[in-house]
Motif scaffolding. Structure first.
Motif, short mmCIF file in Angstrom:
data_model
loop_
_atom_site.label_atom_id
_atom_site.label_comp_id
_atom_site.label_asym_id
_atom_site.label_seq_id
_atom_site.Cartn_x
_atom_site.Cartn_y
_atom_site.Cartn_z
N SER A 52 0.81 -1.22 0.00
CA SER A 52 0.00 0.00 0.00
C SER A 52 0.84 1.27 0.00
CB SER A 52 -0.93 0.00 1.21
OG SER A 52 -0.19 0.11 2.42
N PRO A 55 4.94 3.30 -4.65
CA PRO A 55 4.51 4.14 -5.77
C PRO A 55 4.15 3.28 -6.96
CG PRO A 55 6.89 4.21 -5.52
CD PRO A 55 6.38 3.44 -4.35
N THR A 72 5.60 5.95 -0.01
CA THR A 72 4.85 7.17 -0.26
C THR A 72 3.45 7.04 0.32
OG1 THR A 72 3.97 8.59 -2.01
CG2 THR A 72 4.14 6.25 -2.51
N LEU A 73 2.87 8.18 0.68
CA LEU A 73 1.49 8.23 1.18
C LEU A 73 0.51 8.61 0.08
CD1 LEU A 73 2.03 10.03 4.63
CD2 LEU A 73 1.55 7.60 4.24
N ALA A 74 0.98 8.66 -1.17
CA ALA A 74 0.13 9.11 -2.26
C ALA A 74 -1.08 8.19 -2.46
CB ALA A 74 0.94 9.17 -3.56
N ASN A 75 -0.91 6.90 -2.18
CA ASN A 75 -2.03 5.97 -2.35
C ASN A 75 -3.16 6.28 -1.37
OD1 ASN A 75 -0.58 4.61 -4.33
ND2 ASN A 75 0.33 3.20 -2.86
N TYR A 76 -2.81 6.56 -0.11
CA TYR A 76 -3.83 6.88 0.89
C TYR A 76 -4.44 8.26 0.62
CZ TYR A 76 -2.27 2.83 3.55
OH TYR A 76 -1.97 1.56 3.95
N VAL A 77 -3.62 9.21 0.19
CA VAL A 77 -4.15 10.53 -0.14
C VAL A 77 -5.12 10.42 -1.32
CG1 VAL A 77 -3.56 12.83 -0.96
CG2 VAL A 77 -2.13 11.72 0.78
N GLY A 78 -4.73 9.65 -2.33
CA GLY A 78 -5.61 9.47 -3.48
C GLY A 78 -6.91 8.76 -3.12
N GLN A 81 -9.17 11.31 -1.47
CA GLN A 81 -9.65 12.28 -2.45
C GLN A 81 -10.75 11.67 -3.31
OE1 GLN A 81 -6.10 13.42 -4.54
NE2 GLN A 81 -5.54 15.01 -3.05
N ARG A 259 -5.18 3.16 -10.66
CA ARG A 259 -5.67 3.15 -9.29
C ARG A 259 -5.26 1.89 -8.53
NH1 ARG A 259 -11.92 5.41 -9.85
NH2 ARG A 259 -11.38 7.45 -10.74
N VAL A 262 -4.11 2.88 -5.07
CA VAL A 262 -5.24 3.30 -4.25
C VAL A 262 -6.00 2.09 -3.73
CG1 VAL A 262 -7.42 4.56 -4.27
CG2 VAL A 262 -5.42 5.52 -5.42
#
Length: 296
Positions: A52, A55, A72-78, A81, A259, A262
């Motif tokens: 999770s 990247p 990265t935290l991009a998956n949780y941020v996405g 969102q 995704r 995500v």
């Protein structure tokens, strides 16, 4: 002194706090074995968490790598969102899942307890046949019962409601079988003494029987929670406002390869509640089986 008396004395010593005569090497071997087994069993969970935080460039590496190189935290941020921009509010999906899970889990415990008590501790015509029927019903899987359940829910006018999932979950045979098996442990003399003292049947069930069957209760709660928490309600629920959290995450996954990260984050979030419940229930199961189990 007889062998039976010697065994009883040895058991009393073990219960009072004495331990078996085992050296440091034996203790170390046991710790290493248990630790290695625990580490091996936790690998799928660790991989899901690592996955999770990967990247997109690391998610499709071949051969795949177990640990994340650039977390990265991009998956949780996405994920948050996308959840905020859904047509139906994300909180609605969450509420539906929580309501179905808790209502179905505790309903299963109540129904199984009320049905198991007479099957285990009362004598009436047909009791043996009913107990055999319960065992026979264990042969049928949930998938086989979907069509009869849909027919019954349609006849009752409950299709496209939460009750279409909750009511079938409340009558799971495995829960009734567990409760009957554990209620056999309750001494009949104790129940008869409670009746003589003027306690009614519901009082006997609540005050005497239920404390003894806590291991079965917690086991049922774990199984029912896991099953209902990941339920999508396919074939029973069609209105979007009534659908559950796994459906919302499946819609997010339908966005394609972009995704994938995500969806990996959503998978970890879906795992958290059952894991928390298991840790709390595991302690209670061990405690009740060690100290409150009795034989009738």
């Amino acid at each position: 002194m007889t062998q039976s008396a010697m065994r009883k004395m040895k058991w009393r010593k073990l219960k009072s706090g004495d331990r078996l005569n085992r050296g440091i090497g034996g203790d170390l071997l046991v710790v290493v074995f248990v630790g290695a087994f625990a580490a091996f069993s936790s690998l799928p969970l660790v991989f899901a968490i690592m996955h999770s935080f990967k990247p997109l460039s690391e998610l499709f590496l071949f051969p795949p790598r177990f640990f994340v190189m650039e977390p990265t935290l991009a998956n949780y941020v996405g994920l948050f969102q996308l959840s905020a921009n859904m047509w139906v509010p994300f909180n609605r999906y969450l509420f539906n899942s929580l309501f179905i899970t808790f209502a179905g889990s505790f309903g299963q415990i109540i129904v199984a307890s009320l049905a198991a008590y007479p099957l285990a501790k009362h004598v009436f015509p047909g009791r043996i046949a009913l107990n055999q029927l319960v065992v026979f019903a264990l042969l049928f899987s949930t998938t086989v019962l979907m069509v009869p359940s849909y027919v019954i829910m349609t006849y009752l006018g409950l299709v496209d409601t939460h009750l279409a999932i909750i009511l079938p979950a409340m009558q799971r045979t495995i829960g009734l079988f567990l409760m009957v098996s554990f209620m056999y442990q309750v001494p009949t003399d104790t129940i008869e003494a409670a009746r003589i003292d003027g306690c009614n049947e519901f009082g006997i069930l609540w005050r005497i029987v239920m404390p003894v069957v806590k291991p079965a209760t917690m086991t049922m709660l774990i199984f029912a929670f896991q099953e209902l928490w990941r339920s999508t309600g396919d074939g029973f629920i069609f209105t979007e406002n009534l659908k559950t959290l796994p459906v919302a995450f499946a819609q997010i996954q339908a966005g394609g390869v972009a995704r994938a990260g995500v969806f990996a984050a959503a998978t970890v979030i879906m795992m958290i509640p059952p894991i928390i419940l298991f840790f709390f229930a595991q302690h209670k199961i061990i405690e009740t089986m060690a100290y409150s189990g009795v034989k009738g």
